[in-house]
Design a protein around this motif. Structure first.
Motif: not given
Length: 289
Positions: A9-25
């Motif tokens: 989750a602290t890697g670039q891909f993991g962080k980007a997925v978390i940000e996208a999940l939050l953006k998805n609601g």
């Protein structure tokens, strides 16, 4: 809402997925981040994401981290040498902890031949895919292409002055943006319709002959492309000061391109992304202009 855990989750891909999940609601209290170093999780905490300790080399830490998790995004390990054993532990821990659905970041490829230049990465990926599919858990395999974000590493720091030197022949690589692949992963995790699916996620295959022409057009300079033997490439790149592990990785991926392993046919990226992905031309225009 299902409890979701993101590894790496602290890697670039993991962080980007978390940000996208939050953006998805997806609510932040339903997402957990598995980390090895809490000090690196400050950004995630600022997003309201709870982090838990977990290490691919520590089976017990993973069974604790996965407890109560229904959906697990299993981001593949960066430790190529030990990856097969690490991944086997992840799958075993997920099964024991009661994970319902596992999402795994694999790699696009054409063959599973041991003689392929891709075998150094595909051997562990394919072993992991097989373990996941035979585990009894629901699964989604995301066979991602090489990150378009990595293209400058292939080109080198002095591409304008020196041109491109890679043993890729006329082979093509179907690069795609990391952020767009993370967006797709988040969409799939957020839905309930991707059980037991394998997706090829890649852009349009582009050769380094074409990339050299694109850079020439963008910069109004003549960019050359030379494709030496793998041995000559390793010698030249190492002598130029590039770290040896990078040289070998780039050389093997270039050879895999020459063998047709990375051309990205049958990609489902546009269907999953619900728009056209960023092209190599667009990326180069952005970084070179």
């Amino acid at each position: 809402m299902s409890k979701i855990l993101i590894t790496g989750a602290t890697g670039q891909f993991g962080k980007a997925v978390i940000e996208a999940l939050l953006k998805n609601g997806i609510e932040n209290n339903t997402i957990q981040a598995m980390v090895r170093n809490e000090a690196k999780a400050a950004y995630l905490k600022s997003l309201g994401i709870n982090s838990v300790f977990g290490d691919y080399n520590d089976y017990d830490s993973m069974t604790r981290a996965f407890s109560g998790i229904e959906k697990l995004l299993f981001v593949s390990s960066g430790e190529i040498q030990n990856r097969t054993a690490q991944h086997a532990q992840v799958v075993k821990a997920a099964k024991k902890a009661g994970v319902k659905h596992i999402f795994y970041t694999s790699q696009i490829h054409k063959t599973d031949s041991p003689s392929s230049a891709m075998n150094f990465v595909m051997k562990s990926h394919l072993a992991t895919e097989n373990k996941i599919m035979s585990s009894g858990m629901e699964y989604t395999i995301l066979r991602n292409s090489l990150y378009l974000d990595m293209l400058p590493l292939f080109l080198g720091e002095k591409v304008i002055e020196n041109g491109i030197l890679l043993p890729a022949g006329n082979g093509k690589i179907a690069f795609a943006m990391r952020s767009e692949m993370a967006e797709i992963a988040a969409k799939i995790i957020s839905s309930e319709i991707h059980q037991n699916k394998i997706y090829n996620i890649s852009g349009k295959g582009v050769s380094f002959v074409e990339i050299a022409a694109m850079i020439s057009e963008i910069t109004a300079k003549n960019i050359t492309y030379l494709s030496p033997t793998l041995e000559a490439f390793i010698k030249i790149a190492t002598n130029s000061g590039m770290p040896k592990h990078y040289v070998k990785m780039l050389g093997c991926f270039a050879m895999a391109a020459q063998e047709g392993e990375l051309e990205g046919k049958d990609s489902q990226i546009e269907m999953l992304l619900e728009r056209k992905p960023t092209t190599v031309q667009q990326f180069l225009e952005k970084i070179l202009k």
